[in-house]
Write an enzyme that holds these catalytic residues in place. Structure first.
Site, short mmCIF file in Angstrom:
data_model
loop_
_atom_site.label_atom_id
_atom_site.label_comp_id
_atom_site.label_asym_id
_atom_site.label_seq_id
_atom_site.Cartn_x
_atom_site.Cartn_y
_atom_site.Cartn_z
N ASP A 82 29.81 32.49 -46.04
CA ASP A 82 30.04 31.94 -47.38
C ASP A 82 29.50 32.96 -48.38
O ASP A 82 28.32 33.30 -48.33
CB ASP A 82 29.29 30.62 -47.56
CG ASP A 82 29.97 29.46 -46.85
OD1 ASP A 82 31.21 29.40 -46.87
OD2 ASP A 82 29.27 28.62 -46.27
N ARG A 152 30.12 26.10 -59.35
CA ARG A 152 30.82 26.83 -58.30
C ARG A 152 32.30 27.01 -58.65
O ARG A 152 32.96 27.89 -58.09
CB ARG A 152 30.70 26.10 -56.97
CG ARG A 152 29.27 25.96 -56.47
CD ARG A 152 29.20 25.03 -55.27
NE ARG A 152 29.86 25.58 -54.11
CZ ARG A 152 30.23 24.85 -53.05
NH1 ARG A 152 30.04 23.54 -53.04
NH2 ARG A 152 30.79 25.43 -52.01
N LYS A 182 39.00 27.38 -51.36
CA LYS A 182 38.51 26.08 -50.88
C LYS A 182 38.24 25.15 -52.07
O LYS A 182 38.03 25.65 -53.19
CB LYS A 182 37.24 26.27 -50.03
CG LYS A 182 36.07 26.95 -50.77
CD LYS A 182 34.92 27.25 -49.83
CE LYS A 182 33.73 27.83 -50.58
NZ LYS A 182 32.63 28.22 -49.68
N HIS A 183 38.30 23.84 -51.90
CA HIS A 183 38.43 23.04 -50.69
C HIS A 183 39.71 22.20 -50.85
O HIS A 183 39.72 21.26 -51.65
CB HIS A 183 37.23 22.13 -50.52
CG HIS A 183 35.91 22.85 -50.58
ND1 HIS A 183 35.31 23.22 -51.76
CD2 HIS A 183 35.09 23.28 -49.59
CE1 HIS A 183 34.16 23.82 -51.52
NE2 HIS A 183 34.00 23.88 -50.21
N HIS A 195 28.85 16.71 -48.11
CA HIS A 195 27.79 17.05 -47.17
C HIS A 195 27.02 15.80 -46.76
O HIS A 195 26.44 15.74 -45.67
CB HIS A 195 26.80 18.05 -47.80
CG HIS A 195 27.37 19.41 -48.00
ND1 HIS A 195 28.02 19.78 -49.15
CD2 HIS A 195 27.38 20.50 -47.19
CE1 HIS A 195 28.41 21.04 -49.05
NE2 HIS A 195 28.03 21.50 -47.87
N ASP A 264 36.32 22.63 -43.37
CA ASP A 264 34.93 22.72 -43.77
C ASP A 264 34.09 22.33 -42.55
O ASP A 264 34.61 21.83 -41.54
CB ASP A 264 34.67 21.79 -44.96
CG ASP A 264 33.56 22.29 -45.88
OD1 ASP A 264 32.76 23.14 -45.44
OD2 ASP A 264 33.47 21.83 -47.03
#
Length: 490
Positions: A82, A152, A182-183, A195, A264
């Protein structure tokens, strides 16, 4: 060797099909020099790739030795990481170029500058022998309370995000590094971090942020990564990673994406808690994923995922042609990207600081000798948010400053406020928050401090927060740029 590390006679598959199944796996592991024996056996069986994390990084020379060692085991092994830039990065100890996160690049809105930052990151990867980067983020920051995308993303508008995605992908490709948008099909419209639990984007189809992914495909991105997010407008029953409608009907048929679709990480709770990693691997591949990531260093989890895939193949639950198709895509990817460049041209080491300064703008608050109060959430364990603090960067330009960093909610907020004010004495007070809209404790502590010191300067180090100046991220150069603005050092 455990029984899961090799097939029994009963479970044996044709060698080429066994290898194809292994090509569909990407594994994390522990260590900086030696390659675990279990990983060696997986690589020998055809493992498609490995993903490196901070745990695998000591310095640049060590990383290059490690990647050479891995590639000596199998030349067509994809070595990935990453590498988004900003406050998220695993290669700080290896001398990674300092670039701001994507949001600051979107604020500047200079695609050529974004390309220079992406080139610096990609050049550094090439020098380390890492040939795949799970970046850039193609999500659009749609929800103010989204807990995971935020800075991000390149921004809050699809066209802006698309412009910068295209610039990033082209610059990365020019270095011979595989990028990964992504995503898919977007994580920016959720209020949940996948997560921690399954996320849902409830918007109708016409409101989903699909344009950036179309732009990434048009730019030739070789990989896309799926989101562990349910989109009722597309598939009300399964998250995108496990959805044939989303990965097959939408991505392959409507968007005509022919590159590698990677999941992911399967240990994220959105998958692990509801399905289990092993079942997640089997379902994702059946749905249309080409590779699944098992990022945890415990290789027993990778073996469980591998065994679930082999068992599904043997029982006919997972179609042989689906796995061979996926492995073929992976093979075409590694033929393009597995071998590092023999020589790596220099990159612009100053691009990141230039971008961060332009994002902040040119305010000159001229606050010297201040007591800097830096409030920010505890680093995200999965993202390796570095926990960089503003005071360190202020001290670079004003050695007379003092400060207090508060990383995470304090047990005694009033007591912390009193302690800060006592330390500050008569010095000017600078209070920095990071996404105070998400963290009530930051708002409360900031408000207490400002009420007691009405002249305090307020700073935002995440998304804009009403402060006098905003860095749009917590990468080192983001904080350096905002420190210069506060002190008036430029």
């Amino acid at each position: 060797m455990t029984h899961t590390e090799h097939p029994s006679v009963r479970t044996a598959l044709p060698v080429d099909l066994d290898e194809a199944a292994h090509r569909c796996l990407v594994a994390g592991f522990e260590g900086t020099t030696a390659v675990p024996d279990t990983l060696k056996r997986l690589i020998d069986r055809g493992l498609g790739g490995v993903i490196l994390f901070t745990r695998n990084v000591r310095d640049a020379e060590q990383v290059r030795r490690l990647t050479d060692t891995l590639r000596a085991l199998r030349p067509d092994l994809l070595v990935a990481i990453d590498n988004e830039g900003g406050g998220i990065g695993h290669l700080v100890a290896a001398g990674a170029p300092e670039v701001p996160g994507s949001y600051a690049l979107g604020v500047v809105d200079d695609p050529a500058l974004t390309a220079r930052c992406a080139d610096a990151l990609a050049g550094h990867l090439a020098a380390l022998g890492i040939t795949a980067s799970y970046a850039p983020v193609a999500d659009v920051q749609r929800k103010a309370d989204n807990p995971i995308v935020r800075t991000r993303a390149f921004g809050e508008e699809s066209g802006l995000v698309s412009r910068h995605l295209s610039a990033w992908i082209a610059a990365t490709e020019a270095r011979g590094i595989a990028s990964c948008a992504k995503h898919f099909p977007g994580h920016g419209g959720t209020l949940t971090d996948s997560h921690h639990e399954l996320a849902v984007d409830p918007r109708p189809y016409e409101e989903l942020d699909l344009e950036p992914f179309r732009a990434a495909i048009a730019a030739g991105v070789p990989m896309l990564m799926s989101a562990h997010v349910v989109f009722p407008a597309l598939d009300a029953n399964r998250p995108a990673t496990l959805s044939r409608r989303i990965l097959g009907d939408l991505l392959r048929h409507e968007f005509e994406f022919e590159g590698v679709l990677v999941s992911d990480a399967l240990e994220m709770k959105a998958i692990a808690d509801l399905y289990g990693e092993a079942a997640g691997a089997r379902i994702a591949l059946a749905a249309g994923a080409d590779q699944v990531i098992v990022a945890v260093p415990d290789l027993r989890v990778t073996l469980e995922c591998r065994d679930a895939v082999l068992e599904a193949l043997r029982e006919g639950v997972l179609a042989e042609e689906r796995v061979r198709e996926a492995a073929g895509r992976v093979q075409r990817l590694v033929e393009r990207y597995a071998t590092p460049a023999a020589a790596v041209a220099p990159w612009d080491a100053e691009a990141g600081l230039e971008a961060a300064r332009r994002a902040v703008g040119a305010p000159s608050l001229g606050v010297r000798g201040a007591h800097v109060v830096d409030l920010f959430p505890a680093p995200h364990p999965a993202l390796n948010w570095g926990g960089e603090d503003l005071l360190t960067q202020v001290l670079v330009v004003d050695p007379t400053a003092t400060g207090t960093a508060v990383a995470g909610e304090p047990a005694d907020l009033e007591g912390v406020a009193a302690e800060i004010l006592a330390k500050a004495g008569g010095a000017p007070l600078v209070v920095a928050t990071c996404d105070a809209g998400l963290y009530a404790w930051q708002r409360r502590l900031r408000d207490v401090l400002v009420a007691r010191r009405p002249g305090a300067v307020e700073v935002a180090t995440g998304l804009p927060d009403g402060g006098a100046v905003c860095s749009y991220g917590r990468g080192k150069v983001n904080l350096r740029a905002v420190a210069e603005a506060v002190v008036g050092a430029r």
